[in-house]
Design an enzyme around this catalytic site. Structure first.
Site, short mmCIF file in Angstrom:
data_model
loop_
_atom_site.label_atom_id
_atom_site.label_comp_id
_atom_site.label_asym_id
_atom_site.label_seq_id
_atom_site.Cartn_x
_atom_site.Cartn_y
_atom_site.Cartn_z
N ASN A 7 0.88 -1.17 0.00
CA ASN A 7 0.00 0.00 0.00
C ASN A 7 0.92 1.22 0.00
OD1 ASN A 7 -1.81 2.03 0.41
ND2 ASN A 7 -2.78 1.14 2.22
N ARG A 91 -2.62 -2.10 -3.41
CA ARG A 91 -3.82 -1.29 -3.23
C ARG A 91 -3.71 -0.10 -4.19
NH1 ARG A 91 -5.63 3.14 0.63
NH2 ARG A 91 -7.87 2.96 0.38
N HIS A 180 -13.27 2.84 0.02
CA HIS A 180 -13.23 1.74 1.00
C HIS A 180 -13.74 0.46 0.34
CE1 HIS A 180 -13.91 4.77 4.54
NE2 HIS A 180 -12.62 4.58 4.33
N ARG A 241 -13.87 15.04 7.94
CA ARG A 241 -14.58 15.37 6.70
C ARG A 241 -16.04 15.68 7.01
NH1 ARG A 241 -12.55 10.18 4.18
NH2 ARG A 241 -10.45 10.66 3.40
N GLU A 385 -8.19 -5.43 4.87
CA GLU A 385 -8.01 -5.07 3.46
C GLU A 385 -6.81 -5.77 2.85
OE1 GLU A 385 -9.19 -0.69 2.73
OE2 GLU A 385 -8.99 -0.89 4.89
#
Ligand code: AMP
Length: 397
Positions: A7, A91, A180, A241, A385
């Site tokens: 990643n 990723r 996601h 956010r 993940e």
């Protein structure tokens, strides 16, 4: 069979070496400050002390070379030769509207990742650097790209199109992509398996609640709706956010504060969410809960606003799928914050959801937290993940 999962960020690179025979993590680590003075690699092998290497990493290529050295190290290594690594999974944030699935990397794939720099300006260039660094360091090895946007590609046009002039979709592919995706794919699939949901009864709502938060609705592991949009800014109230707001707010702040749209977007991404609602107290739910329990009204407002938006979204997805067979909670908040789960789920009594208060005390472990007579089964299901990427890599290498 061993898979290396990468990643790559703009100045960091996380990795895991996973033995796919038993899906165990052999080693994992992090390269920090790539291209910045003071680079450092921290390599972790279960059961032994961390191995820290402080060496210059001017590029992602040097970072990958150091990762391979650590994996092969006489004392801290876990493989004897690079040949023991069968393939590499990466990723990748954005596959645009081209890739609806993970794919083995070739020149065309790299071209598309490059063409999506506009859509994922912070991540896609770094993701591509990670891929090219692995190609250079391990020539001939299969690299597989796993896109965070792929899960959202099964949405119907009525779910992904913005109701704005068609030319913007035609010219720029402005649409809702959802993010996601790797987590939603993993958790929805694992929920179906863990709950043993039979075909025809696989309507799953996944609540990925963490610093970034999103919710997906899926049927048989295929997304039918997801809360994030063109960027991860859309949807729920998050750590920093804002989630959904009236776009006119952007223009209003620009006009009254003399800021550019870029400036306001930075504020909406980095200085908003529960952090802003709590009066800049914290974006961490542990701090917010503690403050709210001590009577801090702004912290309570932040928690209430977060829960309210999650409830509205779950309620919306119940309508979209004409019900649900399972709801799964994942992410740092979803896996650990029992009080927040209870607060949210209390709103679904009308839909026959019944929670076992004792089971809902679980943190960070797979568990069915609903009672046997609950109309919708509810689970805590930690996301993974890296494992999802490794599984895709084995499938496609
Ligand atoms: P993530 O982005 O998935 O790593 O989630 C990070 C967030 O999870 C943190 O900012 C916390 O708000 C939240 N979190 C982690 N552990 C706990 C916990 N034990 N209780 C409540 N919230 C937690």
């Amino acid at each position: 069979m061993k898979v290396l999962v990468i990643n790559a960020g703009s100045s960091s690179l996380k990795y895991q070496l996973i033995d796919m025979d038993d899906e165990s993590v052999k080693a994992k680590g992090l390269c920090e400050r790539i291209g910045i003075p003071g680079s450092k690699l921290t390599h972790k092998v279960p059961g032994i002390e961390d191995f820290v290497v402080e060496k210059d990493m001017p590029t992602h290529q040097t970072a990958i070379e150091l990762v391979l050295e650590a994996l092969l190290d006489a004392e801290h290594g876990v493989v004897k030769s690079v040949d023991e690594i069968d393939a590499v999974g990466h990723r990748v944030l954005h596959g645009g509207s081209v890739y609806t699935e993970s794919i083995k990397v070739n020149d065309d794939v790299k071209r598309v990742i490059r063409e999506c720099f506009d859509l994922g300006p912070l991540h896609n260039p770094a993701n591509l650097m990670g891929i090219e660094a692995c190609e250079a360091a391990m020539p001939g090895k299969s690299n597989v790209a796993v896109f965070d946007t792929a899960f959202g590609m099964s949405l119907e046009p009525y779910a992904y199109r913005y109701a704005i002039p068609e030319e913007y979709y035609d010219k720029y592919k402005l649409r809702r992509y959802g993010f996601h995706g790797t987590s939603h794919m993993f958790v929805s699939g694992e929920t179906i398996r863990y709950a043993n949901l039979p075909e025809g009864h696989q309507r799953v709502i996944v609540c990925h609640l963490g610093n970034g938060s999103s919710i997906s609705a899926s049927v048989g592991g295929k997304a039918v709706d997801t809360s994030m949009g063109l960027t991860p800014l859309e949807g729920l109230v998050m750590g920093t956010r804002s989630g959904d707001i009236d776009p006119a707010v952007v223009q209003f702040i620009c006009d009254h504060e003399g800021l550019s749209a870029d400036d306001v977007l930075t504020i909406l991404n980095k200085k908003s969410g529960v952090f802003a609602l709590s009066g800049n107290l914290s974006s961490d739910f542990r701090d917010l809960s503690e403050a709210a329990n001590n009577g801090n009204e702004k912290a309570q407002l932040a928690l209430d606003a977060f829960a309210h938006k999650v409830e509205k979204t779950i309620g919306g997805y119940l309508a979209v799928m004409n019900g649900a067979d399972a709801i799964a909670f994942t992410g740092g908040i979803g896996e650990n914050d029992c009080a927040m789960r209870a607060k949210i789920l209390a709103h679904f009594g009308y839909a026959g959801v019944k929670i076992d208060a004792e089971k809902n005390k679980v943190r960070g472990e797979r568990c069915e937290i609903s009672t046997p007579d609950s109309a919708i089964r509810v689970f805590v299901l930690p996301t993974n993940e890296e494992l999802a990427i490794a599984r895709e890599t084995v499938r496609l290498r």
